[in-house]
Design an enzyme around this catalytic site. Structure first.
Site, PDB file in Angstrom:
ATOM      1  N   GLU A  17      -6.806   4.878   7.716  1.00 36.12           N
ATOM      2  CA  GLU A  17      -6.566   6.031   7.624  1.00 36.12           C
ATOM      3  C   GLU A  17      -7.836   6.592   6.959  1.00 36.12           C
ATOM      4  OE1 GLU A  17      -3.043   5.322   5.535  1.00 36.12           O
ATOM      5  OE2 GLU A  17      -2.057   4.920   7.662  1.00 36.12           O
ATOM      6  N   GLU A  36      -5.217  -4.970  10.648  1.00 28.60           N
ATOM      7  CA  GLU A  36      -4.255  -3.907  10.797  1.00 28.60           C
ATOM      8  C   GLU A  36      -4.551  -3.035  12.156  1.00 28.60           C
ATOM      9  OE1 GLU A  36      -2.446  -2.715   6.728  1.00 28.60           O
ATOM     10  OE2 GLU A  36      -3.916  -0.986   7.276  1.00 28.60           O
ATOM     11  N   LYS A  83       0.153   4.408  -0.375  1.00 32.74           N
ATOM     12  CA  LYS A  83      -0.540   5.333   0.256  1.00 32.74           C
ATOM     13  C   LYS A  83      -0.288   6.740  -0.650  1.00 32.74           C
ATOM     14  CE  LYS A  83      -0.150   3.208   4.777  1.00 32.74           C
ATOM     15  NZ  LYS A  83      -0.115   3.422   6.190  1.00 32.74           N
ATOM     16  N   ASN A  95       1.082  -1.180  -0.042  1.00 30.53           N
ATOM     17  CA  ASN A  95      -0.134   0.041  -0.025  1.00 30.53           C
ATOM     18  C   ASN A  95       0.879   1.280   0.014  1.00 30.53           C
ATOM     19  OD1 ASN A  95      -1.675   2.069   0.580  1.00 30.53           O
ATOM     20  ND2 ASN A  95      -2.453   1.352   2.572  1.00 30.53           N
ATOM     21  N   GLY A 128       2.726   2.535  10.753  1.00 31.20           N
ATOM     22  CA  GLY A 128       3.604   3.395  10.793  1.00 31.20           C
ATOM     23  C   GLY A 128       4.107   3.694  12.148  1.00 31.20           C
ATOM     24  N   SER A 130       3.591  -1.745  10.592  1.00 29.19           N
ATOM     25  CA  SER A 130       4.904  -1.824  10.859  1.00 29.19           C
ATOM     26  C   SER A 130       5.609  -3.453  10.554  1.00 29.19           C
ATOM     27  CB  SER A 130       5.320  -1.755  12.098  1.00 29.19           C
ATOM     28  OG  SER A 130       4.846  -0.280  12.460  1.00 29.19           O
ATOM     29  N   HIS A 173      -9.532   1.136   5.008  1.00 26.04           N
ATOM     30  CA  HIS A 173      -8.246   1.294   5.502  1.00 26.04           C
ATOM     31  C   HIS A 173      -8.621   2.329   6.873  1.00 26.04           C
ATOM     32  CE1 HIS A 173      -4.356   2.631   6.540  1.00 26.04           C
ATOM     33  NE2 HIS A 173      -3.959   1.512   5.785  1.00 26.04           N
TER      34      HIS A 173
HETATM   35  P1  13P Z   1       3.114   0.548   7.780  1.00 28.05           P
HETATM   36  O1  13P Z   1       3.725  -0.802   7.248  1.00 28.05           O
HETATM   37  O2  13P Z   1       3.871   1.744   7.339  1.00 28.05           O
HETATM   38  O3  13P Z   1       2.914   0.431   9.043  1.00 28.05           O
HETATM   39  O4  13P Z   1       1.628   0.567   7.254  1.00 28.05           O
HETATM   40  C1  13P Z   1       0.612  -0.442   7.034  1.00 28.05           C
HETATM   41  C2  13P Z   1      -0.514  -0.108   6.418  1.00 28.05           C
HETATM   42  O5  13P Z   1      -1.421   0.579   6.972  1.00 28.05           O
HETATM   43  C3  13P Z   1      -0.730  -0.825   5.235  1.00 28.05           C
HETATM   44  O6  13P Z   1      -1.954  -0.554   4.841  1.00 28.05           O
END
Ligand code: 13P
Length: 256
Positions: free
Chosen positions: A99, A169, A13, A11, A175, A215, A97
């Site tokens: 976010e 997640e 982003k 992803n 992150g 992560s 997601h």
């Molecule tokens: P990270 O791997 O940067 O923690 O992000 C995970 C994520 O949100 C994947 O959709």
């Protein structure tokens, strides 16, 4: 026992201009574009979908989007539809997601509409669920994950259920560099598998891939991917650089 093929999804982003995306995808296609041991999906931003789609032609890598609208077309400024994604031969779409839930107000009802639309358009939803730190500390993890999973999958038939991918997640691990322990992750994955079994029955539930996200890095991936119900990863930060993403694909291949 059904052997589920591992799936690693990147992803990206809101990262990578079209030129940066083209450079990364060319590198990835060269390094892992022919392997078939693991399903690999890359999810670039919409602006790079076309160039990435072209670069993926003839490779085994698959294309995904990070979001989409539930209507096919119409007056929805700023949105992108399932048929638009299918026109680039996208096969997957990340939905719900955290976010999107946190910053754009998406709720389970909206995400459910998107899941049903994706399936109607032969797109495999990568449905994200997961608890916040406050919810985990309050002991509400399983309750939150159950509500999100059940509500977002409402109306999905057991025939189409195996096309769904779930990504667990934990929001506190995204992150942050704080990865869930293998036990914490496996517990929730097994719980989700149990829910799917109740909803769709054992045969369908055994076919659903449940990814871990938050992560995930080459260093912690082997332990996570060795767990019985962890069928791959949804990768943020470590998908932005070819070396770490390729290492994750190799870890999944070794764990199969
Ligand atoms: P990270 O791997 O940067 O923690 O992000 C995970 C994520 O949100 C994947 O959709």
């Amino acid at each position: 026992m059904i052997l589920r093929k591992k799936l690693i999804a990147g992803n990206w982003k809101m990262n990578k201009t079209t030129a940066d995306a083209a450079a990364l995808i060319q590198e990835l296609a060269g390094l892992i574009g022919k392997q078939t041991e693991v399903d690999v999906v890359v999810c670039p931003p919409f602006t790079a979908i076309e160039s990435v789609a072209r670069a993926l032609e003839g490779s085994t890598l698959k294309l995904g989007a990070q979001n989409m609208h539930f209507e096919s077309s119409g007056a929805f400024t700023g949105e992108v539809s399932a048929p638009m994604l299918r026109a680039f031969f996208a096969t997957h779409v990340i939905l719900g997601h955290s976010e999107r839930r946190t910053f754009f107000g998406e709720n389970d009802e909206l995400i459910n509409k998107k899941v049903l639309t994706a399936l109607r358009n032969q797109l495999r939803p990568i449905l994200c669920v997961g608890e916040t730190l406050a919810e985990r500390e309050a002991g509400a993890t399983l309750k939150v994950v159950q509500a999100q999973t059940e509500r977002c999958l409402e109306g999905v038939s057991k025939e189409l259920a195996p096309s769904v991918v779930i990504a667990y997640e934990p929001v506190w691990a995204i992150g942050t560099g704080k990865v869930a322990t293998t036990e914490q992750a496996q517990e929730v994955h097994a719980f989700i598998r149990g829910l799917l079994t109740k909803i769709f029955g054992e045969p369908a539930a055994q076919k659903v891939r449940i990814l871990y996200g938050g992560s995930m890095k080459p260093a912690n991936a082997p332990d996570l991917l060795a767990q019985k119900d962890i069928d791959g990863g949804l990768i943020g930060g470590a998908s932005l650089e070819a070396r770490s993403f390729v290492d994750l694909v190799n870890a999944a291949s070794a764990a199969k």
